[in-house]
Scaffold this motif. Structure first.
Motif, PDB file in Angstrom:
ATOM      1  N   ALA A   6      63.583 -18.136  59.262  1.00 33.96           N
ATOM      2  CA  ALA A   6      62.340 -18.849  58.977  1.00 33.96           C
ATOM      3  C   ALA A   6      61.136 -17.922  59.113  1.00 33.96           C
ATOM      4  CB  ALA A   6      62.202 -20.049  59.907  1.00 33.96           C
ATOM      5  N   PHE A   7      61.172 -17.023  60.079  1.00 31.47           N
ATOM      6  CA  PHE A   7      60.084 -16.081  60.273  1.00 31.47           C
ATOM      7  C   PHE A   7      59.971 -15.137  59.079  1.00 31.47           C
ATOM      8  CE2 PHE A   7      58.556 -11.953  61.861  1.00 31.47           C
ATOM      9  CZ  PHE A   7      57.275 -12.334  62.228  1.00 31.47           C
ATOM     10  N   VAL A   8      61.068 -14.632  58.568  1.00 31.56           N
ATOM     11  CA  VAL A   8      61.055 -13.722  57.417  1.00 31.56           C
ATOM     12  C   VAL A   8      60.543 -14.446  56.175  1.00 31.56           C
ATOM     13  CG1 VAL A   8      62.532 -12.387  55.866  1.00 31.56           C
ATOM     14  CG2 VAL A   8      62.825 -12.183  58.328  1.00 31.56           C
ATOM     15  N   LEU A   9      60.987 -15.681  55.956  1.00 29.95           N
ATOM     16  CA  LEU A   9      60.511 -16.448  54.810  1.00 29.95           C
ATOM     17  C   LEU A   9      59.009 -16.732  54.918  1.00 29.95           C
ATOM     18  CD1 LEU A   9      63.422 -18.971  54.239  1.00 29.95           C
ATOM     19  CD2 LEU A   9      62.769 -17.050  52.806  1.00 29.95           C
ATOM     20  N   THR A  10      58.558 -17.068  56.087  1.00 31.55           N
ATOM     21  CA  THR A  10      57.142 -17.326  56.294  1.00 31.55           C
ATOM     22  C   THR A  10      56.323 -16.060  56.088  1.00 31.55           C
ATOM     23  OG1 THR A  10      57.715 -19.021  57.901  1.00 31.55           O
ATOM     24  CG2 THR A  10      55.459 -18.228  57.936  1.00 31.55           C
ATOM     25  N   LEU A  11      56.849 -14.941  56.511  1.00 30.63           N
ATOM     26  CA  LEU A  11      56.153 -13.674  56.360  1.00 30.63           C
ATOM     27  C   LEU A  11      55.946 -13.322  54.890  1.00 30.63           C
ATOM     28  CD1 LEU A  11      54.939 -11.538  58.162  1.00 30.63           C
ATOM     29  CD2 LEU A  11      57.095 -10.296  58.064  1.00 30.63           C
ATOM     30  N   THR A  12      56.933 -13.627  54.035  1.00 30.75           N
ATOM     31  CA  THR A  12      56.756 -13.349  52.605  1.00 30.75           C
ATOM     32  C   THR A  12      55.625 -14.183  52.019  1.00 30.75           C
ATOM     33  OG1 THR A  12      58.445 -14.969  52.001  1.00 30.75           O
ATOM     34  CG2 THR A  12      59.163 -12.689  52.269  1.00 30.75           C
ATOM     35  N   PHE A  13      55.507 -15.441  52.457  1.00 33.77           N
ATOM     36  CA  PHE A  13      54.408 -16.278  51.971  1.00 33.77           C
ATOM     37  C   PHE A  13      53.062 -15.778  52.492  1.00 33.77           C
ATOM     38  CE2 PHE A  13      57.826 -19.642  51.821  1.00 33.77           C
ATOM     39  CZ  PHE A  13      57.973 -19.566  50.441  1.00 33.77           C
ATOM     40  N   VAL A  14      53.030 -15.311  53.710  1.00 34.43           N
ATOM     41  CA  VAL A  14      51.788 -14.796  54.277  1.00 34.43           C
ATOM     42  C   VAL A  14      51.336 -13.550  53.523  1.00 34.43           C
ATOM     43  CG1 VAL A  14      50.802 -13.711  56.335  1.00 34.43           C
ATOM     44  CG2 VAL A  14      52.118 -15.811  56.555  1.00 34.43           C
ATOM     45  N   VAL A  15      52.261 -12.692  53.170  1.00 31.60           N
ATOM     46  CA  VAL A  15      51.923 -11.479  52.419  1.00 31.60           C
ATOM     47  C   VAL A  15      51.364 -11.855  51.048  1.00 31.60           C
ATOM     48  CG1 VAL A  15      52.899  -9.443  51.305  1.00 31.60           C
ATOM     49  CG2 VAL A  15      53.492  -9.975  53.662  1.00 31.60           C
ATOM     50  N   GLN A  16      51.962 -12.837  50.381  1.00 34.26           N
ATOM     51  CA  GLN A  16      51.460 -13.262  49.077  1.00 34.26           C
ATOM     52  C   GLN A  16      50.058 -13.848  49.189  1.00 34.26           C
ATOM     53  OE1 GLN A  16      54.397 -15.884  47.437  1.00 34.26           O
ATOM     54  NE2 GLN A  16      55.781 -14.215  46.900  1.00 34.26           N
ATOM     55  N   ILE A  17      49.811 -14.609  50.233  1.00 34.86           N
ATOM     56  CA  ILE A  17      48.479 -15.179  50.443  1.00 34.86           C
ATOM     57  C   ILE A  17      47.457 -14.071  50.706  1.00 34.86           C
ATOM     58  CG2 ILE A  17      47.082 -16.617  51.993  1.00 34.86           C
ATOM     59  CD1 ILE A  17      48.784 -18.312  50.231  1.00 34.86           C
ATOM     60  N   LEU A  18      47.836 -13.059  51.468  1.00 33.15           N
ATOM     61  CA  LEU A  18      46.922 -11.946  51.733  1.00 33.15           C
ATOM     62  C   LEU A  18      46.594 -11.184  50.451  1.00 33.15           C
ATOM     63  CD1 LEU A  18      48.265 -10.562  55.123  1.00 33.15           C
ATOM     64  CD2 LEU A  18      46.125 -11.772  54.702  1.00 33.15           C
ATOM     65  N   ILE A  19      47.581 -10.988  49.593  1.00 34.83           N
ATOM     66  CA  ILE A  19      47.334 -10.305  48.318  1.00 34.83           C
ATOM     67  C   ILE A  19      46.431 -11.151  47.431  1.00 34.83           C
ATOM     68  CG2 ILE A  19      48.428  -9.450  46.208  1.00 34.83           C
ATOM     69  CD1 ILE A  19      50.811  -8.622  47.921  1.00 34.83           C
ATOM     70  N   LEU A  20      46.633 -12.463  47.419  1.00 35.95           N
ATOM     71  CA  LEU A  20      45.779 -13.357  46.649  1.00 35.95           C
ATOM     72  C   LEU A  20      44.339 -13.307  47.161  1.00 35.95           C
ATOM     73  CD1 LEU A  20      45.599 -15.596  44.470  1.00 35.95           C
ATOM     74  CD2 LEU A  20      46.014 -17.224  46.319  1.00 35.95           C
ATOM     75  N   CYS A  21      44.164 -13.293  48.466  1.00 35.52           N
ATOM     76  CA  CYS A  21      42.817 -13.177  49.045  1.00 35.52           C
ATOM     77  C   CYS A  21      42.176 -11.841  48.677  1.00 35.52           C
ATOM     78  CB  CYS A  21      42.866 -13.342  50.558  1.00 35.52           C
ATOM     79  SG  CYS A  21      43.241 -15.010  51.082  1.00 35.52           S
ATOM     80  N   GLY A  22      42.966 -10.783  48.634  1.00 38.09           N
ATOM     81  CA  GLY A  22      42.452  -9.488  48.205  1.00 38.09           C
ATOM     82  C   GLY A  22      41.989  -9.513  46.764  1.00 38.09           C
ATOM     83  N   ASP A  23      42.731 -10.212  45.898  1.00 33.84           N
ATOM     84  CA  ASP A  23      42.329 -10.355  44.498  1.00 33.84           C
ATOM     85  C   ASP A  23      41.021 -11.124  44.371  1.00 33.84           C
ATOM     86  OD1 ASP A  23      43.842  -8.985  42.714  1.00 33.84           O
ATOM     87  OD2 ASP A  23      45.199 -10.634  42.236  1.00 33.84           O
ATOM     88  N   ILE A  24      40.905 -12.210  45.110  1.00 31.37           N
ATOM     89  CA  ILE A  24      39.689 -13.012  45.046  1.00 31.37           C
ATOM     90  C   ILE A  24      38.492 -12.207  45.556  1.00 31.37           C
ATOM     91  CG2 ILE A  24      38.545 -15.050  46.006  1.00 31.37           C
ATOM     92  CD1 ILE A  24      41.309 -16.422  45.886  1.00 31.37           C
ATOM     93  N   LEU A  25      38.689 -11.451  46.617  1.00 29.04           N
ATOM     94  CA  LEU A  25      37.624 -10.596  47.140  1.00 29.04           C
ATOM     95  C   LEU A  25      37.245  -9.517  46.128  1.00 29.04           C
ATOM     96  CD1 LEU A  25      35.843  -9.831  49.588  1.00 29.04           C
ATOM     97  CD2 LEU A  25      37.679  -8.297  50.268  1.00 29.04           C
ATOM     98  N   GLY A  26      38.240  -8.920  45.477  1.00 25.70           N
ATOM     99  CA  GLY A  26      37.962  -7.907  44.456  1.00 25.70           C
ATOM    100  C   GLY A  26      37.193  -8.468  43.276  1.00 25.70           C
ATOM    101  N   LEU A  27      37.574  -9.668  42.828  1.00 29.06           N
ATOM    102  CA  LEU A  27      36.840 -10.319  41.741  1.00 29.06           C
ATOM    103  C   LEU A  27      35.394 -10.596  42.134  1.00 29.06           C
ATOM    104  CD1 LEU A  27      39.474 -12.850  40.375  1.00 29.06           C
ATOM    105  CD2 LEU A  27      38.392 -11.011  39.099  1.00 29.06           C
ATOM    106  N   GLN A  28      35.205 -11.053  43.351  1.00 30.63           N
ATOM    107  CA  GLN A  28      33.851 -11.345  43.819  1.00 30.63           C
ATOM    108  C   GLN A  28      33.009 -10.075  43.895  1.00 30.63           C
ATOM    109  OE1 GLN A  28      32.307 -14.223  44.339  1.00 30.63           O
ATOM    110  NE2 GLN A  28      30.460 -13.090  44.824  1.00 30.63           N
ATOM    111  N   MET A  29      33.597  -8.981  44.344  1.00 35.03           N
ATOM    112  CA  MET A  29      32.856  -7.721  44.436  1.00 35.03           C
ATOM    113  C   MET A  29      32.458  -7.207  43.048  1.00 35.03           C
ATOM    114  SD  MET A  29      34.838  -5.793  47.556  1.00 35.03           S
ATOM    115  CE  MET A  29      34.162  -4.234  47.087  1.00 35.03           C
ATOM    116  N   VAL A  30      33.388  -7.287  42.091  1.00 35.84           N
ATOM    117  CA  VAL A  30      33.082  -6.832  40.736  1.00 35.84           C
ATOM    118  C   VAL A  30      32.001  -7.714  40.118  1.00 35.84           C
ATOM    119  CG1 VAL A  30      34.035  -6.602  38.410  1.00 35.84           C
ATOM    120  CG2 VAL A  30      35.315  -5.738  40.348  1.00 35.84           C
ATOM    121  N   HIS A  31      32.084  -9.022  40.323  1.00 35.57           N
ATOM    122  CA  HIS A  31      31.078  -9.924  39.766  1.00 35.57           C
ATOM    123  C   HIS A  31      29.708  -9.686  40.401  1.00 35.57           C
ATOM    124  CE1 HIS A  31      28.887 -13.687  39.085  1.00 35.57           C
ATOM    125  NE2 HIS A  31      29.519 -13.660  37.916  1.00 35.57           N
TER     126      HIS A  31
END
Length: 112
Positions: A6-31
């Motif tokens: 369960a910890f490994v599965l949760t960790l994969t979701f956390v990593v995906q959420i962190l990458i998504l947050c990085g994308d949103i931050l990058g879009l905001q910086m470019v805009h």
């Protein structure tokens, strides 16, 4: 053992959420950068009275495309509308390159 699975599965979701947050931050910086450049470009166009080669070269150095939308040969007091485009290559949001656009206008002869 199920705790570790369960910890490994949760960790994969956390990593995906962190990458998504990085994308949103990058879009905001470019805009935000594009918005600031648009304000400066509007001031420069108002000063020179037209879109000249110096403005286009300055924008191309920053990998920004300039498109005149209306009144491309203005006179004193006219309003010139333009659009600035910049490409952004996202990490996880989309497979293709995204294009961010900002539409601005400049009143010829009016300095902010």
């Amino acid at each position: 053992m199920s705790y570790k699975t369960a910890f490994v599965l949760t960790l994969t979701f956390v990593v995906q959420i962190l990458i998504l947050c990085g994308d949103i931050l990058g879009l905001q910086m470019v805009h935000s950068h594009l918005d600031a450049i648009g304000q400066t470009t509007s001031f420069r166009i108002a000063q020179t009275g037209r879109i000249d080669a110096a403005i286009e070269d300055w924008l191309l150095e920053q990998d920004i495309r300039l498109t005149c939308l209306s009144n491309c040969t203005p006179r004193f007091g006219d309003t010139l509308e333009f659009r600035l485009d910049k490409s952004y290559d996202p990490l996880i949001i989309a497979a293709d390159t995204l294009t961010l656009s900002v539409v601005r206008s400049a009143v010829i002869g009016y300095y902010n």
